[in-house]
Enzyme design. Structure first.
Site, short mmCIF file in Angstrom:
data_model
loop_
_atom_site.label_atom_id
_atom_site.label_comp_id
_atom_site.label_asym_id
_atom_site.label_seq_id
_atom_site.Cartn_x
_atom_site.Cartn_y
_atom_site.Cartn_z
N HIS A 96 0.85 -1.20 0.00
CA HIS A 96 0.00 0.00 0.00
C HIS A 96 0.89 1.25 0.00
CE1 HIS A 96 -3.66 -2.29 1.84
NE2 HIS A 96 -3.61 -2.41 0.53
N HIS B 79 -11.60 -8.89 -6.61
CA HIS B 79 -11.27 -7.59 -6.02
C HIS B 79 -10.38 -6.85 -7.02
CE1 HIS B 79 -9.99 -4.50 -3.36
NE2 HIS B 79 -9.01 -5.13 -2.74
N GLU C 72 -8.32 -4.23 -6.62
CA GLU C 72 -7.08 -3.59 -6.19
C GLU C 72 -5.89 -4.13 -7.00
OE1 GLU C 72 -5.16 -2.11 -1.93
OE2 GLU C 72 -6.61 -3.75 -1.98
N ASP D 44 -2.93 -5.18 -6.68
CA ASP D 44 -2.13 -6.37 -6.38
C ASP D 44 -2.84 -7.66 -6.82
OD1 ASP D 44 -3.82 -5.40 -4.26
OD2 ASP D 44 -3.10 -7.02 -2.99
N HIS E 279 -11.81 -5.58 1.74
CA HIS E 279 -11.84 -4.28 2.40
C HIS E 279 -12.12 -3.13 1.44
CE1 HIS E 279 -7.55 -3.07 1.26
NE2 HIS E 279 -7.69 -4.28 0.79
N ASP F 186 -8.83 -11.04 -0.22
CA ASP F 186 -8.08 -10.49 0.91
C ASP F 186 -8.51 -11.07 2.25
OD1 ASP F 186 -6.18 -8.86 -0.27
OD2 ASP F 186 -7.54 -7.17 -0.46
N TYR G 203 -2.37 -8.41 9.80
CA TYR G 203 -3.17 -8.11 8.62
C TYR G 203 -4.56 -7.63 9.03
CZ TYR G 203 -4.77 -8.88 3.79
OH TYR G 203 -5.26 -8.73 2.52
N HIS H 84 -3.39 -13.63 -0.50
CA HIS H 84 -2.06 -13.40 0.06
C HIS H 84 -1.77 -14.49 1.08
CE1 HIS H 84 -1.67 -9.46 -1.77
NE2 HIS H 84 -2.76 -9.03 -1.16
#
Length: 397
Positions: A23, A79, A81, A83, A145, A164, A192, A225
């Site tokens: 991030h 998701h 995002e 990554d 999230h 996530d 996390y 992850h």
């Protein structure tokens, strides 16, 4: 990182051993991370998520070794995002018409990130995608999230692909929860949760209850992850339920910064007083200008009370503590108590400033705080000890 999880299900992601921050520079990843993508082969072939953009070309080339790209029938974007979606632009150059299944918010996020009008297929909770002998069932998980987040569940194999959710930043070749060091695993899992999911604890509880209400077997949980949960996979679900419920251990954490050691001396003598009142309690001290902020936040998350200290500078507090308060306020901890302390030379506003920040962060103030002028003398050290002892008595479990 390509290996078989089950017959016709493969991990096709990337281990990032070098990752130190995530991030941007906001999250420390002392043990690296992984970007987990999954390939499911049935009558139809499905790719679930991709990897971070720096590894996009490597990802696509490795994927070609596993399957001809034109044999991928569907892409699931749990998701948006970067990554998880970062390799999509590279991949979609090869298979531009392949449908991408995601939530309505997922479409907005992916278009906003990549400015491409791909073949988006919007799904919502309960929707199914038949891939031959099995179905993928979609479960929206907004704010876990991001607003676009979803899970998907594979029938037959009883696998929850949770993105996530239930993940950790942990680089490992072992890739299963029963093979890795358990201390490292759960340290990274709680870190996390504390740093990323704490503000969304109410949603965590609701979503887990919703998934449990489906009453489906879960043989594996495959996050995006860290490791795959295959041995007693719902143990991490139970941990999330515990962490989401105003979590606290029998711990008090002191966070402080100091200019000329006066506030440090205060912290150490307060800690001695706490332990004199209750030797069973865990007391931890962190100079926040010298400590990793995400590790400190994890300890705050574990604590039933937090004491925060700073000298007064320019009628305020030192910048390292001020910056940490930005994180703390945004995380919206629940059910924690707190008090302020600080040294000063002439004006002495730091304790008032800290108290206001603590209240803003949702902490219940135990008292008005403790101020000491100049370098603590013997009497001031005794006052700090008594301050800690009083708090220790009040906070006994």
């Amino acid at each position: 990182m390509h290996f078989k999880i089950k017959d016709n299900i493969f991990m096709v992601g990337k281990i990032d051993w070098e990752l130190q921050h995530f991030h941007g520079e906001e999250y420390s990843t002392h043990r690296g991370s992984t970007y987990n993508a999954y390939l499911v082969k049935d009558k139809k072939t499905v790719l679930i998520d991709t990897v971070w953009s720096p590894f996009s070309k490597e990802f696509v080339e490795n994927l070609k070794n596993e399957i001809s790209l034109d044999q991928i029938d569907y892409i699931i974007a749990n998701h948006a995002e970067s990554d998880h979606s970062g390799a999509l632009p590279e991949l979609m150059q090869h298979i531009p018409d392949t449908p991408i299944y995601c939530t309505a918010n997922g479409v907005k996020s992916l278009k906003g990130l990549y400015h491409q009008d791909w073949n988006f297929q919007v799904v919502k909770t309960g929707d199914k995608l038949n891939i031959g002998s099995k179905d993928l069932i979609f479960i929206e998980a907004p704010m876990l999230h991001w607003p676009d987040t979803m899970f998907c569940y594979l029938t037959g194999d009883n696998i929850l692909f949770s993105n996530d959710g239930f993940g950790q930043h942990l680089a490992t070749e072992l890739m299963y929860n029963d093979l890795v060091d358990q201390g490292e695993l759960f340290q990274e899992a709680i870190k996390y949760y504390a740093n990323i999911l704490t503000p969304f604890s109410a949603q965590v509880t609701r979503k887990i209850k919703e998934v449990l209400a489906l009453n489906v077997p879960v043989d594996m949980i495959c996050p995006s992850h860290g490791v795959i949960w295959r041995q007693d996979p719902t143990q991490i679900v139970n941990k999330y339920m515990e962490w989401a419920d105003a979590y606290a251990e029998n711990q008090i954490t002191l966070i402080y910064d100091t200019m000329w050691e006066s506030t440090r001396k205060m912290a150490e003598n307060i800690a001695k007083g706490i332990l004199a009142a209750d030797s069973s309690i865990t007391v931890k001290l962190f100079n926040v200008s010298k400590s990793d902020k995400n590790d400190v936040i994890t300890e705050i998350f574990k604590s039933k009370a937090v004491l925060a200290g700073s000298p007064t500078v320019n009628k305020g507090i030192l910048s390292a503590l001020a910056g940490l308060f930005e994180e703390i306020i945004g995380l919206r901890f629940k059910g924690k108590k707190a008090a302020a302390f600080g040294s000063y030379g002439w004006s002495g506003e730091s304790v008032k400033v800290i108290s206001e920040k603590l209240e803003q962060g949702g902490f219940e103030l135990l008292n008005e705080g403790l101020r000491v002028q100049w370098n603590p003398d013997t009497q001031a050290k005794e006052d700090c000890f008594d301050f800690g002892k009083t708090l220790g008595e009040a906070l006994k479990s």
